[in-house]
Scaffold this motif. Structure first.
Motif, short mmCIF file in Angstrom:
data_model
loop_
_atom_site.label_atom_id
_atom_site.label_comp_id
_atom_site.label_asym_id
_atom_site.label_seq_id
_atom_site.Cartn_x
_atom_site.Cartn_y
_atom_site.Cartn_z
N GLN A 12 34.22 78.79 20.86
CA GLN A 12 34.35 79.28 19.48
C GLN A 12 35.45 78.53 18.75
O GLN A 12 35.28 78.10 17.62
CB GLN A 12 34.63 80.78 19.48
CG GLN A 12 33.44 81.63 19.92
CD GLN A 12 33.80 83.09 20.02
OE1 GLN A 12 34.98 83.46 20.10
NE2 GLN A 12 32.80 83.95 20.01
N LEU A 13 36.57 78.36 19.41
CA LEU A 13 37.70 77.71 18.75
C LEU A 13 37.44 76.23 18.51
O LEU A 13 37.97 75.64 17.58
CB LEU A 13 38.97 77.88 19.61
CG LEU A 13 39.47 79.32 19.75
CD1 LEU A 13 40.78 79.33 20.52
CD2 LEU A 13 39.64 80.00 18.41
N SER A 14 36.59 75.62 19.35
CA SER A 14 36.33 74.20 19.18
C SER A 14 35.61 73.91 17.88
O SER A 14 35.58 72.77 17.41
CB SER A 14 35.50 73.68 20.36
OG SER A 14 34.19 74.24 20.34
N ASN A 15 34.99 74.94 17.27
CA ASN A 15 34.27 74.76 16.01
C ASN A 15 35.19 74.82 14.79
O ASN A 15 34.75 74.58 13.68
CB ASN A 15 33.18 75.83 15.87
CG ASN A 15 32.11 75.68 16.94
OD1 ASN A 15 31.75 74.57 17.30
ND2 ASN A 15 31.60 76.81 17.42
N HIS A 16 36.44 75.17 15.00
CA HIS A 16 37.37 75.32 13.88
C HIS A 16 38.14 74.02 13.64
O HIS A 16 38.20 73.15 14.49
CB HIS A 16 38.35 76.46 14.18
CG HIS A 16 37.67 77.80 14.21
ND1 HIS A 16 37.12 78.37 13.11
CD2 HIS A 16 37.49 78.67 15.23
CE1 HIS A 16 36.60 79.56 13.44
NE2 HIS A 16 36.79 79.76 14.72
N PRO A 17 38.74 73.90 12.44
CA PRO A 17 39.49 72.68 12.12
C PRO A 17 40.64 72.46 13.10
O PRO A 17 41.25 73.42 13.57
CB PRO A 17 40.02 72.93 10.72
CG PRO A 17 39.41 74.17 10.23
CD PRO A 17 38.77 74.87 11.36
N PRO B 239 40.47 83.14 14.22
CA PRO B 239 40.64 82.36 15.45
C PRO B 239 41.09 80.92 15.21
O PRO B 239 41.70 80.30 16.10
CB PRO B 239 39.25 82.40 16.09
CG PRO B 239 38.63 83.64 15.57
CD PRO B 239 39.14 83.79 14.17
N ALA B 240 40.80 80.37 14.03
CA ALA B 240 41.23 79.00 13.73
C ALA B 240 42.74 78.87 13.78
O ALA B 240 43.27 77.80 14.11
CB ALA B 240 40.71 78.56 12.36
N LEU B 241 43.44 79.95 13.48
CA LEU B 241 44.90 79.92 13.52
C LEU B 241 45.41 79.85 14.95
O LEU B 241 46.45 79.25 15.23
CB LEU B 241 45.48 81.14 12.80
CG LEU B 241 45.10 81.22 11.31
CD1 LEU B 241 45.53 82.55 10.73
CD2 LEU B 241 45.71 80.07 10.52
N LEU B 242 44.67 80.45 15.88
CA LEU B 242 45.03 80.33 17.29
C LEU B 242 44.89 78.88 17.74
O LEU B 242 45.72 78.37 18.50
CB LEU B 242 44.12 81.22 18.14
CG LEU B 242 44.23 82.73 17.93
CD1 LEU B 242 43.22 83.46 18.82
CD2 LEU B 242 45.64 83.23 18.20
#
Length: 252
Positions: free
Chosen positions: A8-13, A239-242
């Motif tokens: 999931q996190l890999s999809n965020h900036p 989650p992108a902030l994580l």
């Protein structure tokens, strides 16, 4: 962290490897204050005969829908820029100072007992400090409004540089505010990431040569991305902030 969360996190900036500082607008970013600003303006303007007349004429001139859009676009602007827009004519400096000051006093009376931080804000600020990111505040608000928010929960302790309306000559979308925050932090603009809810603020960040992430309290994702936001969050539990914190931490 399990594999599902990793995917999931890999999809965020991703965080810029050179990221050194986070800069936050105040109204609409730390706290959803804009409904109170609109309410304060509508309430206060009804107590000043000249404003009653001017507001009625402006509504008739623009139409109700366009006037409401004008109110929605208060975010990120200083009173010296807002009042001429609201009234539709140049306003004397003395009137801007008096009306602006009195309206802001109404705003503080409305929000003083209603202050609630955007979800996840304080834990995120703590995490950012832990990985060595510097934190700054860049707002078009007056000193009294800034003090009200900074005193609650001792929030001001997080921001080693604070720039407000009185510190600059030009309001957003001019980049002066954000460039001054970066200067006071001792960080180059291209190593800063700004959190903004306003179109004018997003443009100011981009004009300063900084990355910008939108906070969806005031405008839509489409509007903020059109203005220059790289990514948008509902709040500081995104989650992108994580991902951002994790990546910055790995750079140490």
């Amino acid at each position: 962290m399990d594999a599902t969360m990793e995917r999931q996190l890999s999809n965020h900036p991703h965080a810029d490897p050179a990221l050194q500082a986070l800069i936050f607008d105040m109204d609409g970013v730390l706290c959803d204050t804009m409904p109170y600003h609109r309410q304060a303006w509508l309430q206060y303007s009804e107590t000043v005969p000249e404003l009653v007349t001017a507001s009625r004429e402006r509504r008739e001139q623009l139409g109700e829908k366009r006037y409401e859009v004008l109110l929605e676009n208060m975010s990120g602007k200083r009173n010296e820029d807002l009042l001429p827009e609201f009234l539709g004519y140049p306003v004397a400096v003395a009137d801007i100072q008096r009306w602006g000051s009195e309206k802001e006093a109404v705003y503080r009376s409305l929000i003083r007992d209603q202050l609630q931080w955007i979800a996840g804000l304080i834990p995120f600020l703590q995490q950012a400090q832990t990985v060595g990111l510097q934190l700054g505040l860049g707002t078009s608000a007056c000193q009294e409004n800034v003090a009200l928010l900074m005193q609650k929960d001792n929030l001001g302790q997080f921001f080693s540089a604070q720039v407000m309306a009185a510190d600059v000559d030009r309001g957003k979308p001019d980049p002066q505010c954000y460039l001054l925050v970066a200067e006071r932090l001792g960080v180059e603009p291209d190593r800063c990431l700004v959190f903004e809810d306003a179109i004018s603020g997003t443009q100011a960040a981009r004009n300063a040569g900084m990355q910008c992430w939108g906070v969806l309290t005031t405008h839509s994702e489409a509007e903020l991305k059109k203005a220059g936001s790289k990514y948008c969050i509902q709040d500081f539990t995104d989650p992108a902030l994580l991902t951002l914190i994790k990546q910055v931490g790995q750079l140490d």
